[in-house]
Structure formats: C-alpha cells, structure tokens
Motif scaffolding. Structure first.
Motif, PDB file in Angstrom:
ATOM      1  N   SER A 142      13.633  51.157  -1.771  1.00 39.85           N
ATOM      2  CA  SER A 142      12.794  51.215  -2.906  1.00 39.85           C
ATOM      3  C   SER A 142      11.999  50.002  -3.022  1.00 39.85           C
ATOM      4  O   SER A 142      12.257  48.842  -2.579  1.00 39.85           O
ATOM      5  CB  SER A 142      13.885  50.996  -4.206  1.00 39.85           C
ATOM      6  OG  SER A 142      13.096  51.025  -5.471  1.00 39.85           O
ATOM      7  N   ILE A 143      10.816  49.786  -3.672  1.00 33.15           N
ATOM      8  CA  ILE A 143       9.618  48.872  -3.964  1.00 33.15           C
ATOM      9  C   ILE A 143       9.469  48.863  -5.203  1.00 33.15           C
ATOM     10  O   ILE A 143       9.281  49.750  -5.954  1.00 33.15           O
ATOM     11  CB  ILE A 143       8.467  49.313  -3.017  1.00 33.15           C
ATOM     12  CG1 ILE A 143       8.864  49.319  -1.528  1.00 33.15           C
ATOM     13  CG2 ILE A 143       7.471  47.997  -3.295  1.00 33.15           C
ATOM     14  CD1 ILE A 143       7.548  49.731  -0.862  1.00 33.15           C
ATOM     15  N   LYS A 144       9.668  47.569  -5.717  1.00 33.94           N
ATOM     16  CA  LYS A 144       9.395  47.303  -7.144  1.00 33.94           C
ATOM     17  C   LYS A 144       7.620  46.808  -7.275  1.00 33.94           C
ATOM     18  O   LYS A 144       7.434  45.815  -6.602  1.00 33.94           O
ATOM     19  CB  LYS A 144      10.294  46.199  -7.692  1.00 33.94           C
ATOM     20  CG  LYS A 144      10.029  45.930  -9.230  1.00 33.94           C
ATOM     21  CD  LYS A 144      10.827  44.691  -9.727  1.00 33.94           C
ATOM     22  CE  LYS A 144      10.417  44.362 -10.901  1.00 33.94           C
ATOM     23  NZ  LYS A 144      11.212  43.296 -11.448  1.00 33.94           N
ATOM     24  N   LEU A 145       7.026  47.817  -7.780  1.00 28.29           N
ATOM     25  CA  LEU A 145       5.399  47.441  -8.032  1.00 28.29           C
ATOM     26  C   LEU A 145       5.172  46.922  -9.572  1.00 28.29           C
ATOM     27  O   LEU A 145       6.333  46.788 -10.144  1.00 28.29           O
ATOM     28  CB  LEU A 145       4.592  48.847  -7.857  1.00 28.29           C
ATOM     29  CG  LEU A 145       4.789  49.512  -6.447  1.00 28.29           C
ATOM     30  CD1 LEU A 145       3.975  50.636  -6.552  1.00 28.29           C
ATOM     31  CD2 LEU A 145       4.343  48.577  -5.137  1.00 28.29           C
TER      32      LEU A 145
ATOM     33  N   ILE B 187       2.923  45.246   1.973  1.00 29.91           N
ATOM     34  CA  ILE B 187       4.003  45.173   0.897  1.00 29.91           C
ATOM     35  C   ILE B 187       4.558  43.925   1.073  1.00 29.91           C
ATOM     36  O   ILE B 187       5.106  43.519   2.234  1.00 29.91           O
ATOM     37  CB  ILE B 187       4.760  46.194   0.982  1.00 29.91           C
ATOM     38  CG1 ILE B 187       4.296  47.510   0.807  1.00 29.91           C
ATOM     39  CG2 ILE B 187       6.084  46.046  -0.259  1.00 29.91           C
ATOM     40  CD1 ILE B 187       3.625  47.957  -0.519  1.00 29.91           C
ATOM     41  N   ASP B 188       4.731  42.987  -0.150  1.00 20.80           N
ATOM     42  CA  ASP B 188       5.418  41.842   0.069  1.00 20.80           C
ATOM     43  C   ASP B 188       6.809  42.102   0.142  1.00 20.80           C
ATOM     44  O   ASP B 188       7.353  42.836  -0.545  1.00 20.80           O
ATOM     45  CB  ASP B 188       5.113  41.183  -1.287  1.00 20.80           C
ATOM     46  CG  ASP B 188       5.803  39.651  -1.323  1.00 20.80           C
ATOM     47  OD1 ASP B 188       6.085  39.241  -0.109  1.00 20.80           O
ATOM     48  OD2 ASP B 188       5.989  39.119  -2.400  1.00 20.80           O
ATOM     49  N   LYS B 189       7.188  41.445   1.027  1.00 23.81           N
ATOM     50  CA  LYS B 189       8.895  41.419   1.485  1.00 23.81           C
ATOM     51  C   LYS B 189       9.896  41.197   0.100  1.00 23.81           C
ATOM     52  O   LYS B 189      10.848  41.954  -0.115  1.00 23.81           O
ATOM     53  CB  LYS B 189       9.491  40.594   2.489  1.00 23.81           C
ATOM     54  CG  LYS B 189       9.317  39.171   2.192  1.00 23.81           C
ATOM     55  CD  LYS B 189       9.829  38.425   3.399  1.00 23.81           C
ATOM     56  CE  LYS B 189       9.895  36.900   3.432  1.00 23.81           C
ATOM     57  NZ  LYS B 189      10.212  36.052   4.643  1.00 23.81           N
ATOM     58  N   LYS B 190       9.448  40.684  -0.898  1.00 24.02           N
ATOM     59  CA  LYS B 190       9.955  40.179  -1.906  1.00 24.02           C
ATOM     60  C   LYS B 190      10.169  41.329  -2.954  1.00 24.02           C
ATOM     61  O   LYS B 190      10.987  41.400  -3.838  1.00 24.02           O
ATOM     62  CB  LYS B 190       9.296  38.869  -2.833  1.00 24.02           C
ATOM     63  CG  LYS B 190       9.668  37.747  -1.827  1.00 24.02           C
ATOM     64  CD  LYS B 190       8.727  36.585  -2.490  1.00 24.02           C
ATOM     65  CE  LYS B 190       8.913  35.205  -1.680  1.00 24.02           C
ATOM     66  NZ  LYS B 190       7.875  34.247  -1.814  1.00 24.02           N
ATOM     67  N   SER B 191       9.318  42.222  -2.642  1.00 25.54           N
ATOM     68  CA  SER B 191       9.428  43.585  -3.708  1.00 25.54           C
ATOM     69  C   SER B 191      10.239  44.235  -3.248  1.00 25.54           C
ATOM     70  O   SER B 191      10.463  45.360  -4.067  1.00 25.54           O
ATOM     71  CB  SER B 191       7.671  43.780  -3.914  1.00 25.54           C
ATOM     72  OG  SER B 191       7.213  44.301  -2.728  1.00 25.54           O
ATOM     73  N   LEU B 192      10.553  44.546  -1.973  1.00 29.75           N
ATOM     74  CA  LEU B 192      11.500  45.241  -1.486  1.00 29.75           C
ATOM     75  C   LEU B 192      13.034  45.340  -2.326  1.00 29.75           C
ATOM     76  O   LEU B 192      13.337  44.220  -2.270  1.00 29.75           O
ATOM     77  CB  LEU B 192      11.594  45.171   0.066  1.00 29.75           C
ATOM     78  CG  LEU B 192      10.406  45.456   1.025  1.00 29.75           C
ATOM     79  CD1 LEU B 192      10.683  45.304   2.222  1.00 29.75           C
ATOM     80  CD2 LEU B 192      10.171  46.902   0.781  1.00 29.75           C
ATOM     81  N   GLU B 193      13.526  46.323  -2.532  1.00 25.76           N
ATOM     82  CA  GLU B 193      14.670  46.331  -3.292  1.00 25.76           C
ATOM     83  C   GLU B 193      15.864  47.059  -2.299  1.00 25.76           C
ATOM     84  O   GLU B 193      16.085  48.112  -2.522  1.00 25.76           O
ATOM     85  CB  GLU B 193      14.625  46.981  -4.680  1.00 25.76           C
ATOM     86  CG  GLU B 193      13.811  46.138  -5.460  1.00 25.76           C
ATOM     87  CD  GLU B 193      13.821  47.081  -7.123  1.00 25.76           C
ATOM     88  OE1 GLU B 193      13.801  47.952  -7.003  1.00 25.76           O
ATOM     89  OE2 GLU B 193      13.575  46.101  -7.971  1.00 25.76           O
ATOM     90  N   CYS B 194      16.348  46.217  -1.527  1.00 23.87           N
ATOM     91  CA  CYS B 194      17.468  46.673  -0.646  1.00 23.87           C
ATOM     92  C   CYS B 194      18.170  45.465  -0.046  1.00 23.87           C
ATOM     93  O   CYS B 194      17.594  44.383   0.033  1.00 23.87           O
ATOM     94  CB  CYS B 194      16.669  47.648   0.632  1.00 23.87           C
ATOM     95  SG  CYS B 194      15.992  46.764   1.756  1.00 23.87           S
TER      96      CYS B 194
END
Length: 147
Positions: free
Chosen positions: A129-132, A110-117
């Motif tokens: 949360s991960i934004k896909l 998972i790209d670290k930029k897509s992690l929402e925390c």
C-alpha cells in the motif's frame, strides 16, 4: 480598524476572517507581527484569489493521485533475492528496494516513506500500500522470487 487575519490569533479569530479591532492593536501588534493585513478591497480580493488558486491546485493533485491509484492497481513488479540454506530469503526486502524496483521496472517514482508495509521476509506475492496525498491510498503487488 478592519483587518484580515493571515494567521490564527488566540482570542481573536482564525486565518481568513475579517475582524474589527482598535487601531493601536491592529497596527502595532497584528500587522506589525505579521498576523494580519489591513482589510482593504485589494487585500481581500488578493486573499480570495489565493484561496481559489489553492482549491484548484488541491483539486488537480487529487485527480492526479486518483489517476495514479488506478494505474498502480494493475502493476506487479518482481524482486529477486538470494536464498538462504533453508530456501527462505536471505535477509528481507526493504521499502527502499521496493521503491527502486518500482522505478526501474515500471517508471513510477515513489518516496519510500510513503510505502506502508513491513520488511518482507517470505517468497511469493505480496500486496503493498502507498499513502498518497489527500488521504488517497494506492495498492500494487510485488512478487519475491529467489535467484
């Protein structure tokens, strides 16, 4: 002259529309600048085929992301961190560390930029949360423990 707009043209129309324009405007400006193509049967069929292909790709991506969302719902990873003098973590857990741990422990890249925390600064269990793509959000849990 009939043209198929490839890009949005202010005052004329949006991409994908077929417009009837004067020959000089169509040939010299629209086609010359790459805003349109002459609306022949072959060009219109090719445009429709490309649109169908894009729709199939989007549908496939959505199904794959929904599958990933379901898989990640049951995932729990553990991150070990050094403890400070008062028993709290020394520093904080960053998105980069979470992404690396997810790849190492469960195999999901998972790209670290897509992690929402935010950076995690406490021991215990946290929900990430991960934004896909296509407005799909997945969640998984991490547990921060001291070494």
């Amino acid at each position: 002259m009939k043209v198929l707009l490839i890009k949005d043209v202010k005052g004329l129309g949006k991409a994908g529309e077929v417009k009837d324009v004067k020959d000089g405007y169509g040939n010299n400006f629209l086609i010359g600048k790459g805003y349109a193509k002459a609306a022949t049967d072959a060009v219109l069929r090719q445009w429709e085929a490309a649109k169908r292909n894009e729709a199939q790709i989007k549908e496939y991506e959505i199904s794959q992301n929904e599958k990933l969302k379901d898989e990640l719902a049951g995932v729990k990873i553990t991150i070990k961190t050094k403890l400070g003098a008062n028993g709290s973590p020394f520093g904080s857990i960053t998105k980069d560390e979470i992404a690396k741990a997810l790849k190492e422990q469960k195999g999901y890249e998972i790209d670290k930029k897509s992690l929402e925390c935010d950076n995690i600064k406490a021991l215990g269990e946290h929900e990430i949360s991960i934004k896909l793509t296509h407005q799909i959000h997945a969640k998984f849990k991490i547990e921060v423990v001291g070494e």
